[in-house]
Design an enzyme around this catalytic site. Structure first.
Site: not given
Length: 551
Positions: A283, A294, A308
């Site tokens: 999460s 990224d 999640k």
């Protein structure tokens, strides 16, 4: 009742939908069904339970993370993220059926009246809590209470005759989300975050200010086992690493639209960043890891994360209960959602995922992990990353099973290790506190956490000596062997010899935890973790960082 409350939510939606009459008829159907059961069912029914079961039934048919929490459990559910609770300010363990104080919170209610580590609390407001098989939850309920209220404790102290009486005035007790921070070497700092709560950013700033003052230029951020928490806390932490206006995460749902979260101007000055993750990193912890990956800002080390990618909103119900309803997916900066597949209504299969990973060989080899091309994304730096199944680390670390032998698992499962520490510390704690100047350490640590000032020499001196000098004595091992015999644990000498190296380090780390804090526990136990060792190796690998942004 609940039906009326549901209508207050549903009516605005019906005004926006052409099929509002259908929704209205279904809500009336629910009310009629409950009314018929209450009025006509052959036996007496518990209306509250009936309503709760109906809510749970609806949520079960949605996704694995939409949940219902009864009113009596809401406070306990939210406390780890809220930053504080009202109580007496002690850390304790249960030695068989007796509460033993491990530490008092510095400056807290119990320390102020003279309660000490090693004390055994046997009564609370004249009610016995020792020797009566009372649950841990029931004991905590009796010790906690609103700030300003008082509680009378009966305490047995080793070496002192009789039961001593203490009157403690409850107060706000801080809950920390950072378990550990320390310098690994002259330039590398370490921070372990257990979950993401309302105080995480402030704690992180305090920790990194201290580490920077000690010379930190590189950071190992440990998110292993971190189940997540508040979305905003993950955004605030990511903000510390990324450039102004860089995307951190965005969320999108059927009715919520797209909401973007971008970095502000709070970036701290760091060179290399390593993030440690495992299968229970989930999460909010995946949001931070994904943002760094990224943007090519850090190297992820460990095993594939939990996966999640669903956002829950807390919806309070009239009786104090709470429903956490999934309202959106979240997406990383390059557009990947980490949520793993699930079948609505089949929670059991979802819960078996980690076992399936073990059986498939994934935990032992990265070659067992296969992502479809449709889930492939590319970072700005040209690195390939994947969505739809958590975060695949840049450096994969297989599960190391050599430390956790069958004997060790049995000792841990039957409580032998914790019982040994409690029993040995009960007779040795006073000597250790004096030998390693622990009281000075605790005061300096509390100053650091509260005032952000510290005398570093006094802070580290006692633990530094403990780390170099302390060895697990035979006396402690004899207590462990006796406990294992009581629990009917059978083992061979070869099994014992295979278990002892890790066991000695673990016992030393647990003593350090009880004397100093959880931070020192990790400082001792981390060097035998394969993920930690590979993280330290990765931070020195210039080839790994050739496409990674620094500073």
């Amino acid at each position: 009742m609940v039906a009326a409350f549901l209508l207050t939510i549903a009516l605005p939606l019906m005004a926006q939908q052409t099929n509002g009459s259908i929704l209205d008829s279904q809500l009336r159907k629910l009310v009629y069904a409950e009314g018929a059961i209450v009025q006509l069912y052959v036996d007496t029914v518990n209306i509250s339970k009936l309503t709760e079961d109906a809510i749970r039934g609806m949520l079960t048919e949605l996704d694995p993370h939409s949940t219902y929490t009864p009113a009596k459990d809401v406070q306990a559910l939210n406390e780890p993220l809220a930053g504080s609770f009202d109580g007496i300010g002690v850390q304790f363990n249960m030695n068989e059926d007796t509460l033993v104080v491990i530490q008092t919170i510095s400056g807290g209610p119990s320390e102020k009246v003279g309660i000490m580590a090693g004390d055994m609390i046997v009564t609370v407001n004249d009610t016995a809590i020792a020797g009566v098989k009372m649950s841990r939850e029931e004991i905590m309920k009796r010790l906690r209470g609103p700030k300003g209220t008082t509680v009378n404790l009966g305490v047995i102290r080793p070496g002192v005759n009789g039961v001593q009486a203490f009157k403690v005035t409850r107060d706000k007790i801080p809950v920390y989300t950072i378990d550990s921070f320390y310098m690994i070497d002259d330039h590398t700092g370490y921070v372990r975050i257990s979950n993401f709560g309302s105080t995480t950013k402030g704690e992180f700033v305090t920790a990194t200010n201290y580490l920077t003052a000690c010379g930190m230029t590189d950071l190992v951020l440990d998110l292993q086992g971190n189940p997540g928490g508040y979305l905003q806390a993950a955004v605030d932490l990511s903000d510390q690493f990324l450039n102004h206006n860089e995307m951190i995460v965005y969320t999108e749902g059927r009715t919520t639209g797209r909401q973007e979260y971008r970095a502000g101007k709070d970036k701290i000055d760091l060179n290399k960043i390593i993030v440690l993750v495992d299968g229970y990193t989930a999460s909010a912890a995946e949001i931070v890891s994904g943002a760094l990956q990224d943007h090519d800002r850090g190297i992820i080390v460990g095993r594939r994360t939990f996966a999640k990618g669903l956002v829950q909103r807390s919806i309070p119900l009239p009786d104090g209960a709470e429903m956490r309803l999934t309202i959106a997916h979240y997406y990383s900066p390059v557009g990947r959602c980490f949520q793993k597949p699930y079948e609505k209504g089949d929670r059991s299969k979802y819960d078996r995922d980690m076992l399936d990973r073990l059986n498939s060989g994934e935990l032992m080899s990265a070659d067992s992990i296969h992502f479809p091309d449709s889930l492939k994304y590319t970072t700005k730096g040209g690195r390939v990353v994947y969505g739809g199944g958590g975060i695949m680390p840049d450096v994969y670390v297989p599960l190391d099973t050599t430390y956790y032998t069958r004997l060790h698992r049995e000792l841990a499962a039957k409580g032998c290790i914790n019982t040994t520490i409690l029993k040995w510390m009960n007779t040795n704690q006073k000597r250790l506190l004096k030998n390693y100047n622990v009281n000075s350490f605790r005061k300096e640590r509390e100053r650091l956490l509260k005032d952000k000032t510290i005398n570093n020499e006094r802070f580290r001196e006692g633990f530094g000596r403990f780390q170099k000098e302390f060895e697990v004595p035979q006396e402690m091992l004899d207590i462990l062997y006796a406990k294992a015999k009581d629990e009917h644990i059978e083992y061979t000498d070869s099994a014992l010899q295979a278990t002892l190296p890790f066991l000695r380090i673990q016992l030393k780390a647990l003593v350090a935890r009880d004397l100093f804090s959880s931070s020192e526990y990790y400082e001792i136990i981390n060097p035998i973790s394969e993920i930690y060792k590979q993280g330290l190796k990765a931070i020195k690998d210039e080839e790994l960082f050739k496409d990674i942004k620094t500073n």
